[in-house]
Enzyme design. Structure first.
Site, PDB file in Angstrom:
ATOM      1  N   SER A 141      66.125  58.832  23.932  1.00  0.00           N
ATOM      2  CA  SER A 141      66.449  59.403  22.712  1.00  0.00           C
ATOM      3  C   SER A 141      67.730  60.118  22.502  1.00  0.00           C
ATOM      4  O   SER A 141      67.866  60.571  23.618  1.00  0.00           O
ATOM      5  CB  SER A 141      65.234  60.435  22.217  1.00  0.00           C
ATOM      6  OG  SER A 141      65.489  60.855  21.056  1.00  0.00           O
ATOM      7  N   TYR A 175      60.774  68.274  24.585  1.00  0.00           N
ATOM      8  CA  TYR A 175      60.859  66.716  24.349  1.00  0.00           C
ATOM      9  C   TYR A 175      62.267  66.211  24.699  1.00  0.00           C
ATOM     10  O   TYR A 175      62.295  65.269  25.601  1.00  0.00           O
ATOM     11  CB  TYR A 175      60.512  66.396  23.053  1.00  0.00           C
ATOM     12  CG  TYR A 175      60.809  64.936  22.647  1.00  0.00           C
ATOM     13  CD1 TYR A 175      60.016  63.951  23.021  1.00  0.00           C
ATOM     14  CD2 TYR A 175      61.809  64.756  21.678  1.00  0.00           C
ATOM     15  CE1 TYR A 175      60.095  62.597  22.487  1.00  0.00           C
ATOM     16  CE2 TYR A 175      62.086  63.392  21.272  1.00  0.00           C
ATOM     17  CZ  TYR A 175      61.190  62.589  21.545  1.00  0.00           C
ATOM     18  OH  TYR A 175      61.560  61.183  21.164  1.00  0.00           O
TER      19      TYR A 175
HETATM   20  P1  NAP Z   1      54.705  56.288  17.125  1.00  0.00           P
HETATM   21  O1  NAP Z   1      55.073  55.757  15.934  1.00  0.00           O
HETATM   22  O2  NAP Z   1      54.426  57.638  17.296  1.00  0.00           O
HETATM   23  O3  NAP Z   1      54.045  55.539  18.376  1.00  0.00           O
HETATM   24  C1  NAP Z   1      53.649  55.891  19.544  1.00  0.00           C
HETATM   25  C2  NAP Z   1      52.955  54.767  20.230  1.00  0.00           C
HETATM   26  O4  NAP Z   1      52.701  55.239  21.501  1.00  0.00           O
HETATM   27  C3  NAP Z   1      51.393  54.278  19.790  1.00  0.00           C
HETATM   28  O5  NAP Z   1      51.516  52.733  19.903  1.00  0.00           O
HETATM   29  C4  NAP Z   1      50.618  54.976  20.492  1.00  0.00           C
HETATM   30  O6  NAP Z   1      49.271  54.272  20.782  1.00  0.00           O
HETATM   31  C5  NAP Z   1      51.184  55.059  21.772  1.00  0.00           C
HETATM   32  N1  NAP Z   1      50.847  56.001  22.750  1.00  0.00           N
HETATM   33  C6  NAP Z   1      50.749  57.402  22.617  1.00  0.00           C
HETATM   34  N2  NAP Z   1      50.194  57.862  23.532  1.00  0.00           N
HETATM   35  C7  NAP Z   1      50.012  57.094  24.597  1.00  0.00           C
HETATM   36  C8  NAP Z   1      49.362  57.055  25.942  1.00  0.00           C
HETATM   37  N3  NAP Z   1      48.983  58.212  26.748  1.00  0.00           N
HETATM   38  N4  NAP Z   1      49.552  55.982  26.524  1.00  0.00           N
HETATM   39  C9  NAP Z   1      49.888  54.760  26.031  1.00  0.00           C
HETATM   40  N5  NAP Z   1      50.278  54.698  24.575  1.00  0.00           N
HETATM   41  C10 NAP Z   1      50.650  55.953  24.284  1.00  0.00           C
HETATM   42  O7  NAP Z   1      56.184  56.696  18.184  1.00  0.00           O
HETATM   43  P2  NAP Z   1      57.688  55.924  17.890  1.00  0.00           P
HETATM   44  O8  NAP Z   1      58.448  56.779  16.893  1.00  0.00           O
HETATM   45  O9  NAP Z   1      57.539  54.299  17.716  1.00  0.00           O
HETATM   46  O10 NAP Z   1      58.302  56.188  19.333  1.00  0.00           O
HETATM   47  C11 NAP Z   1      58.093  55.350  20.489  1.00  0.00           C
HETATM   48  C12 NAP Z   1      59.257  55.813  21.518  1.00  0.00           C
HETATM   49  O11 NAP Z   1      60.449  56.119  20.745  1.00  0.00           O
HETATM   50  C13 NAP Z   1      58.947  57.319  22.184  1.00  0.00           C
HETATM   51  O12 NAP Z   1      59.276  57.167  23.532  1.00  0.00           O
HETATM   52  C14 NAP Z   1      59.721  58.034  21.031  1.00  0.00           C
HETATM   53  O13 NAP Z   1      59.998  59.389  21.945  1.00  0.00           O
HETATM   54  C15 NAP Z   1      60.993  57.410  21.320  1.00  0.00           C
HETATM   55  N6  NAP Z   1      61.852  57.759  19.933  1.00  0.00           N
HETATM   56  C16 NAP Z   1      61.398  57.714  18.903  1.00  0.00           C
HETATM   57  C17 NAP Z   1      62.407  58.189  17.724  1.00  0.00           C
HETATM   58  C18 NAP Z   1      61.896  58.108  16.436  1.00  0.00           C
HETATM   59  O14 NAP Z   1      62.676  58.901  15.451  1.00  0.00           O
HETATM   60  N7  NAP Z   1      60.754  57.888  16.018  1.00  0.00           N
HETATM   61  C19 NAP Z   1      63.663  58.570  18.200  1.00  0.00           C
HETATM   62  C20 NAP Z   1      64.091  58.609  19.533  1.00  0.00           C
HETATM   63  C21 NAP Z   1      63.020  57.930  20.493  1.00  0.00           C
HETATM   64  P3  NAP Z   1      47.851  54.655  19.805  1.00  0.00           P
HETATM   65  O15 NAP Z   1      48.352  54.504  18.468  1.00  0.00           O
HETATM   66  O16 NAP Z   1      47.063  53.634  20.256  1.00  0.00           O
HETATM   67  O17 NAP Z   1      47.702  55.977  20.296  1.00  0.00           O
END
Ligand code: NAP
Length: 252
Positions: free
Chosen positions: A147, A161
């Site tokens: 991130s 985080y």
């Molecule tokens: P999200 O929409 O909240 O989706 C999270 C995903 O992770 C879901 O598929 C969820 O599955 C899964 N998950 C949660 N806990 C888990 C576990 N213990 N084991 C396996 N799977 C798990 O998140 P996102 O925004 O796409 O983020 C994805 C990645 O990008 C993360 O690493 C986050 O830190 C990073 N990121 C995001 C942003 C942003 O602005 N969104 C920015 C920078 C980095 P279920 O639905 O089945 O629980």
């Protein structure tokens, strides 16, 4: 960027958001996609259905990536159902919620560390055991989802985080160098503000809209824009790229 030969790609946390976008694009690029999810079987099932409808191959595999036993089972199931591993995207991640350091609980902190740091490292270990030429593998690629918070620090929102993503950056650089001569490339993407459920999950559904004016490109990014970077890093087009952290943040 199409995969030159069929190989299995495990994507952790691929039921929605960035992971789902990576899964859909990977399916179109010829990967056999293991769509890991923790809780949302229906959402994971619809990602798999969309990949299959587009002519690709995919399986949904449940597993809590913060638990070692689930990680071992995930890798076994992916290879049993889809064939030999070729790549891993360490995407599953949580924030632990908004909290200044003086409000931070030990329990949410432990959950964030267990998934974002230990889960990522243990998944990479399982991938290296299969991909590395040192272990009889034929090589492959790992992409970690970091991130921009690792550089900006997350002050006032979630320094805990951000610190886990700093760990991911360091791990990416070190692991890349450790196994560079064993046919396995290791890189990371560092997304900026991306429109996913992550913000609503943390009780701030308007966060992307609110923060957009502070981003040079004046908008949040999409999961699909992050997926393009991930697929490039996985592909032979990035054959001399390892230990890189690719920022996808609209200029932030
Ligand atoms: P999200 O929409 O909240 O989706 C999270 C995903 O992770 C879901 O598929 C969820 O599955 C899964 N998950 C949660 N806990 C888990 C576990 N213990 N084991 C396996 N799977 C798990 O998140 P996102 O925004 O796409 O983020 C994805 C990645 O990008 C993360 O690493 C986050 O830190 C990073 N990121 C995001 C942003 C942003 O602005 N969104 C920015 C920078 C980095 P279920 O639905 O089945 O629980």
């Amino acid at each position: 960027m199409t995969q030159p030969f069929p190989a299995t790609l495990i994507i952790t946390g691929a039921s929605r958001g960035i992971g789902a976008a990576v899964a859909l694009l990977a399916g179109r690029h010829g990967w056999r996609v293991a769509v890991n999810y923790a809780r949302d079987e229906v959402a994971a099932g619809s990602v798999v259905a969309a990949i299959r409808e587009a002519g690709g191959t995919a399986e949904a595999i449940q597993g809590d990536v913060s638990r070692e036993a689930d990680i071992l089972a995930l890798f076994r199931a992916a290879e049993d159902r889809l064939g030999p591993l070729g790549g891993l995207v360490n995407n599953a991640g949580i924030t632990g919620g908004f909290a200044r350091i003086d409000e931070l609980g030990a329990e949410p902190l432990a959950r964030v560390l267990a998934l974002n740091v230990a889960g990522t490292i243990l998944c990479a270990r399982e991938a290296v055991r299969r991909l590395s030429t040192r272990h009889g593998g034929t090589g492959g690629a790992i992409v970690n989802v970091s991130s921009l918070a690792s550089r900006t620090g997350g002050a006032g929102e979630w320094v805990h985080y951000a610190a886990t993503k700093g760990a991911i950056d360091t791990f990416t650089i070190g692991l890349a160098r450790e196994i560079a001569a064993e046919g396995v490339r290791v890189n990371a993407v560092a997304p900026g503000l991306i429109e996913t459920d992550l913000h609503a999950t943390n009780g701030a559904p308007d966060r992307a809209e609110r923060m957009a004016p502070g981003i040079p490109m004046q908008r949040a990014g999409t999961p699909e824009e992050v997926a393009e970077g991930v697929l490039w890093l996985l592909s032979p087009a990035a054959s001399y790229t390892t230990g890189t952290i690719l920022e996808i943040g609209g200029g932030r």
